[in-house]
Scaffold this motif. Structure first.
Motif, PDB file in Angstrom:
ATOM      1  N   MET A 110       0.994  -1.357   0.133  1.00  0.00           N
ATOM      2  CA  MET A 110       0.035   0.059   0.228  1.00  0.00           C
ATOM      3  C   MET A 110       0.828   1.255  -0.067  1.00  0.00           C
ATOM      4  SD  MET A 110      -2.956   0.955   2.760  1.00  0.00           S
ATOM      5  CE  MET A 110      -4.462   0.527   1.346  1.00  0.00           C
ATOM      6  N   ASN A 111       0.391   2.332  -0.808  1.00  0.00           N
ATOM      7  CA  ASN A 111       1.252   3.652  -1.216  1.00  0.00           C
ATOM      8  C   ASN A 111       0.945   4.339   0.467  1.00  0.00           C
ATOM      9  OD1 ASN A 111       2.619   5.880  -1.586  1.00  0.00           O
ATOM     10  ND2 ASN A 111       1.344   5.910  -3.525  1.00  0.00           N
ATOM     11  N   SER A 112       2.003   4.961   1.098  1.00  0.00           N
ATOM     12  CA  SER A 112       1.974   5.483   2.402  1.00  0.00           C
ATOM     13  C   SER A 112       1.786   7.039   2.042  1.00  0.00           C
ATOM     14  CB  SER A 112       3.208   5.091   3.180  1.00  0.00           C
ATOM     15  OG  SER A 112       4.315   5.733   2.497  1.00  0.00           O
ATOM     16  N   LYS A 113       1.890   7.415   0.728  1.00  0.00           N
ATOM     17  CA  LYS A 113       1.647   8.817   0.627  1.00  0.00           C
ATOM     18  C   LYS A 113       0.315   9.171   0.301  1.00  0.00           C
ATOM     19  CE  LYS A 113       6.348   9.553  -1.031  1.00  0.00           C
ATOM     20  NZ  LYS A 113       7.297   9.752  -2.056  1.00  0.00           N
ATOM     21  N   ARG A 114      -0.744   8.214   0.483  1.00  0.00           N
ATOM     22  CA  ARG A 114      -2.218   8.350   0.257  1.00  0.00           C
ATOM     23  C   ARG A 114      -2.478   9.490   1.164  1.00  0.00           C
ATOM     24  NH1 ARG A 114      -5.340   3.017  -0.655  1.00  0.00           N
ATOM     25  NH2 ARG A 114      -6.734   4.463  -1.548  1.00  0.00           N
ATOM     26  N   PRO A 115      -3.802  10.052   0.654  1.00  0.00           N
ATOM     27  CA  PRO A 115      -4.199  11.163   1.831  1.00  0.00           C
ATOM     28  C   PRO A 115      -4.880  10.175   3.085  1.00  0.00           C
ATOM     29  CG  PRO A 115      -5.309  11.333  -0.232  1.00  0.00           C
ATOM     30  CD  PRO A 115      -4.317  10.331  -0.509  1.00  0.00           C
ATOM     31  N   VAL A 116      -4.743  10.968   4.228  1.00  0.00           N
ATOM     32  CA  VAL A 116      -5.214  10.360   5.657  1.00  0.00           C
ATOM     33  C   VAL A 116      -6.527  10.880   5.680  1.00  0.00           C
ATOM     34  CG1 VAL A 116      -4.856   9.828   7.911  1.00  0.00           C
ATOM     35  CG2 VAL A 116      -2.971   9.867   6.127  1.00  0.00           C
ATOM     36  N   ASN A 117      -6.736  12.314   5.496  1.00  0.00           N
ATOM     37  CA  ASN A 117      -8.106  12.846   6.027  1.00  0.00           C
ATOM     38  C   ASN A 117      -8.995  13.126   4.801  1.00  0.00           C
ATOM     39  OD1 ASN A 117      -9.746  14.361   7.169  1.00  0.00           O
ATOM     40  ND2 ASN A 117      -8.709  16.169   7.628  1.00  0.00           N
ATOM     41  N   LEU A 118      -9.943  12.192   4.893  1.00  0.00           N
ATOM     42  CA  LEU A 118     -10.809  12.606   3.545  1.00  0.00           C
ATOM     43  C   LEU A 118     -12.433  13.166   4.254  1.00  0.00           C
ATOM     44  CD1 LEU A 118     -10.320   9.782   1.173  1.00  0.00           C
ATOM     45  CD2 LEU A 118      -9.292  11.863   0.839  1.00  0.00           C
ATOM     46  N   ASP A 119     -12.296  13.560   5.306  1.00  0.00           N
ATOM     47  CA  ASP A 119     -13.407  14.460   5.983  1.00  0.00           C
ATOM     48  C   ASP A 119     -13.943  15.624   5.095  1.00  0.00           C
ATOM     49  OD1 ASP A 119     -15.447  14.910   7.656  1.00  0.00           O
ATOM     50  OD2 ASP A 119     -14.466  15.499   9.211  1.00  0.00           O
ATOM     51  N   LEU A 120     -14.685  15.522   4.092  1.00  0.00           N
ATOM     52  CA  LEU A 120     -15.193  16.754   3.438  1.00  0.00           C
ATOM     53  C   LEU A 120     -15.596  17.779   4.010  1.00  0.00           C
ATOM     54  CD1 LEU A 120     -16.996  15.136   0.650  1.00  0.00           C
ATOM     55  CD2 LEU A 120     -14.813  15.707   0.578  1.00  0.00           C
ATOM     56  N   SER A 121     -15.868  17.922   5.372  1.00  0.00           N
ATOM     57  CA  SER A 121     -16.325  18.929   6.397  1.00  0.00           C
ATOM     58  C   SER A 121     -15.077  19.674   6.652  1.00  0.00           C
ATOM     59  CB  SER A 121     -17.008  18.548   7.400  1.00  0.00           C
ATOM     60  OG  SER A 121     -16.384  17.770   8.333  1.00  0.00           O
ATOM     61  N   THR A 122     -13.752  19.103   6.758  1.00  0.00           N
ATOM     62  CA  THR A 122     -12.691  19.878   7.132  1.00  0.00           C
ATOM     63  C   THR A 122     -11.908  20.341   6.020  1.00  0.00           C
ATOM     64  OG1 THR A 122     -11.540  17.798   7.059  1.00  0.00           O
ATOM     65  CG2 THR A 122     -12.370  18.364   9.068  1.00  0.00           C
ATOM     66  N   ILE A 123     -12.367  20.016   4.594  1.00  0.00           N
ATOM     67  CA  ILE A 123     -11.585  20.430   3.454  1.00  0.00           C
ATOM     68  C   ILE A 123     -12.058  21.821   2.998  1.00  0.00           C
ATOM     69  CG2 ILE A 123     -11.166  19.901   1.001  1.00  0.00           C
ATOM     70  CD1 ILE A 123     -11.370  17.085   1.741  1.00  0.00           C
ATOM     71  N   GLN A 124     -11.199  22.772   2.591  1.00  0.00           N
ATOM     72  CA  GLN A 124     -11.585  23.984   2.345  1.00  0.00           C
ATOM     73  C   GLN A 124     -11.692  24.073   0.951  1.00  0.00           C
ATOM     74  OE1 GLN A 124     -12.664  26.836   3.901  1.00  0.00           O
ATOM     75  NE2 GLN A 124     -12.200  25.938   6.086  1.00  0.00           N
ATOM     76  N   PHE A 125     -12.895  24.199   0.228  1.00  0.00           N
ATOM     77  CA  PHE A 125     -13.016  24.136  -1.489  1.00  0.00           C
ATOM     78  C   PHE A 125     -12.827  25.396  -1.803  1.00  0.00           C
ATOM     79  CE2 PHE A 125     -15.719  20.295  -0.123  1.00  0.00           C
ATOM     80  CZ  PHE A 125     -14.958  19.614  -0.951  1.00  0.00           C
ATOM     81  N   PRO A 126     -12.129  25.595  -2.978  1.00  0.00           N
ATOM     82  CA  PRO A 126     -12.053  27.027  -3.694  1.00  0.00           C
ATOM     83  C   PRO A 126     -13.344  27.312  -4.138  1.00  0.00           C
ATOM     84  CG  PRO A 126     -10.818  25.154  -4.868  1.00  0.00           C
ATOM     85  CD  PRO A 126     -11.254  24.736  -3.557  1.00  0.00           C
ATOM     86  N   LEU A 127     -13.411  28.645  -4.422  1.00  0.00           N
ATOM     87  CA  LEU A 127     -14.574  29.270  -4.967  1.00  0.00           C
ATOM     88  C   LEU A 127     -15.070  28.491  -6.402  1.00  0.00           C
ATOM     89  CD1 LEU A 127     -16.922  31.208  -4.802  1.00  0.00           C
ATOM     90  CD2 LEU A 127     -15.536  32.859  -5.639  1.00  0.00           C
ATOM     91  N   PRO A 128     -14.076  28.223  -7.496  1.00  0.00           N
ATOM     92  CA  PRO A 128     -14.544  27.600  -8.575  1.00  0.00           C
ATOM     93  C   PRO A 128     -15.326  26.227  -8.301  1.00  0.00           C
ATOM     94  CG  PRO A 128     -12.276  28.436  -9.081  1.00  0.00           C
ATOM     95  CD  PRO A 128     -12.802  28.852  -7.354  1.00  0.00           C
TER      96      PRO A 128
END
Length: 125
Positions: A1-19
Protein backbone atom coordinates in the motif's frame (compact mmCIF):
# COMPACT_ATOMS: atom_id res chain seq x y z
CA UNK A 1 0.00 0.00 0.00
CA UNK A 2 1.24 3.47 -0.87
CA UNK A 3 1.96 5.43 2.31
CA UNK A 4 1.67 8.79 0.52
CA UNK A 5 -2.09 8.50 0.12
CA UNK A 6 -4.22 11.16 1.83
CA UNK A 7 -5.25 10.29 5.34
CA UNK A 8 -7.99 12.84 5.97
CA UNK A 9 -10.93 12.60 3.58
CA UNK A 10 -13.46 14.30 5.85
CA UNK A 11 -15.19 16.71 3.45
CA UNK A 12 -16.30 19.00 6.27
CA UNK A 13 -12.66 19.89 7.06
CA UNK A 14 -11.54 20.49 3.46
CA UNK A 15 -11.60 24.12 2.27
CA UNK A 16 -12.99 24.11 -1.26
CA UNK A 17 -11.95 26.96 -3.59
CA UNK A 18 -14.64 29.20 -5.05
CA UNK A 19 -14.58 27.57 -8.51
CA UNK A 20 -15.24 24.19 -6.92
CA UNK A 21 -18.11 25.59 -4.87
CA UNK A 22 -19.72 27.17 -7.93
CA UNK A 23 -19.36 23.91 -9.83
CA UNK A 24 -20.96 21.92 -6.99
CA UNK A 25 -23.74 24.50 -6.69
CA UNK A 26 -24.31 24.26 -10.45
CA UNK A 27 -25.02 20.55 -10.03
CA UNK A 28 -27.28 21.14 -7.01
CA UNK A 29 -29.32 23.77 -8.86
CA UNK A 30 -29.70 21.30 -11.74
CA UNK A 31 -31.28 18.80 -9.35
CA UNK A 32 -33.48 21.53 -7.85
CA UNK A 33 -34.68 22.50 -11.34
CA UNK A 34 -35.39 18.87 -12.22
CA UNK A 35 -37.49 18.37 -9.08
CA UNK A 36 -39.05 21.83 -9.45
CA UNK A 37 -40.38 20.89 -12.87
CA UNK A 38 -43.07 18.94 -11.00
CA UNK A 39 -44.46 22.21 -9.60
CA UNK A 40 -43.97 24.10 -12.85
CA UNK A 41 -45.68 21.48 -15.01
CA UNK A 42 -48.53 21.13 -12.52
CA UNK A 43 -49.08 24.90 -12.52
CA UNK A 44 -48.90 25.02 -16.31
CA UNK A 45 -51.32 22.11 -16.71
CA UNK A 46 -53.75 23.57 -14.17
CA UNK A 47 -53.63 27.04 -15.71
CA UNK A 48 -54.26 25.71 -19.23
CA UNK A 49 -57.07 23.36 -18.20
CA UNK A 50 -59.77 26.01 -17.77
CA UNK A 51 -60.33 29.66 -16.93
CA UNK A 52 -61.00 28.63 -13.32
CA UNK A 53 -57.70 26.74 -13.23
CA UNK A 54 -55.87 29.77 -14.57
CA UNK A 55 -57.51 31.94 -11.93
CA UNK A 56 -56.54 29.46 -9.20
CA UNK A 57 -52.87 29.39 -10.25
CA UNK A 58 -52.81 33.14 -10.73
CA UNK A 59 -54.36 33.67 -7.30
CA UNK A 60 -51.91 31.23 -5.68
CA UNK A 61 -48.91 32.98 -7.22
CA UNK A 62 -50.30 36.37 -6.22
CA UNK A 63 -51.38 35.63 -2.64
CA UNK A 64 -49.85 32.38 -1.38
CA UNK A 65 -46.51 32.78 0.40
CA UNK A 66 -45.44 29.17 -0.27
CA UNK A 67 -46.23 29.43 -4.00
CA UNK A 68 -44.24 32.66 -4.23
CA UNK A 69 -41.35 31.07 -2.35
CA UNK A 70 -41.33 28.06 -4.69
CA UNK A 71 -41.50 30.30 -7.77
CA UNK A 72 -38.66 32.48 -6.46
CA UNK A 73 -36.62 29.41 -5.57
CA UNK A 74 -37.06 27.96 -9.05
CA UNK A 75 -36.16 31.28 -10.69
CA UNK A 76 -33.13 31.59 -8.42
CA UNK A 77 -31.96 28.08 -9.25
CA UNK A 78 -32.51 28.79 -12.94
CA UNK A 79 -30.53 32.04 -12.77
CA UNK A 80 -27.53 30.46 -11.05
CA UNK A 81 -27.65 27.34 -13.20
CA UNK A 82 -27.77 29.46 -16.37
CA UNK A 83 -24.87 31.71 -15.39
CA UNK A 84 -22.75 28.80 -14.15
CA UNK A 85 -23.58 26.91 -17.33
CA UNK A 86 -22.17 29.77 -19.38
CA UNK A 87 -19.05 29.62 -17.20
CA UNK A 88 -18.73 25.91 -17.97
CA UNK A 89 -19.22 26.56 -21.69
CA UNK A 90 -16.41 29.12 -21.60
CA UNK A 91 -14.19 26.55 -19.89
CA UNK A 92 -15.07 24.01 -22.59
CA UNK A 93 -13.98 26.57 -25.19
CA UNK A 94 -10.60 26.92 -23.39
CA UNK A 95 -11.34 30.47 -22.25
CA UNK A 96 -9.93 31.34 -18.85
CA UNK A 97 -8.83 27.85 -17.81
CA UNK A 98 -5.94 29.17 -15.73
CA UNK A 99 -6.17 29.30 -11.94
CA UNK A 100 -6.65 33.07 -11.96
CA UNK A 101 -9.21 32.86 -14.77
CA UNK A 102 -11.17 30.18 -12.94
CA UNK A 103 -11.33 32.23 -9.76
CA UNK A 104 -12.32 35.37 -11.70
CA UNK A 105 -15.07 33.53 -13.60
CA UNK A 106 -16.35 32.03 -10.35
CA UNK A 107 -16.50 35.49 -8.77
CA UNK A 108 -18.35 36.87 -11.78
CA UNK A 109 -20.74 33.90 -11.64
CA UNK A 110 -21.58 34.61 -8.00
CA UNK A 111 -22.06 38.36 -8.53
CA UNK A 112 -24.18 38.06 -11.68
CA UNK A 113 -26.25 35.27 -10.12
CA UNK A 114 -26.83 37.33 -6.97
CA UNK A 115 -28.06 40.26 -9.05
CA UNK A 116 -30.39 38.01 -11.05
CA UNK A 117 -31.70 36.32 -7.89
CA UNK A 118 -32.44 39.72 -6.31
CA UNK A 119 -34.21 40.85 -9.49
CA UNK A 120 -36.22 37.61 -9.52
CA UNK A 121 -37.20 38.22 -5.89
CA UNK A 122 -38.33 41.75 -6.67
CA UNK A 123 -40.35 40.46 -9.62
CA UNK A 124 -42.04 37.62 -7.68
CA UNK A 125 -42.76 39.54 -4.49
Amino acid sequence: MNSKRPVNLDLSTIQFPLPALTSITHRITGVILFVGLIFAFWALSKSLSSPAGFAAVSDALANNFLAKLIAWGLLSALAFHFVAGIKHLLMDADIGVTLEGGVKKAQITVVVSAVLIILAGVWVW
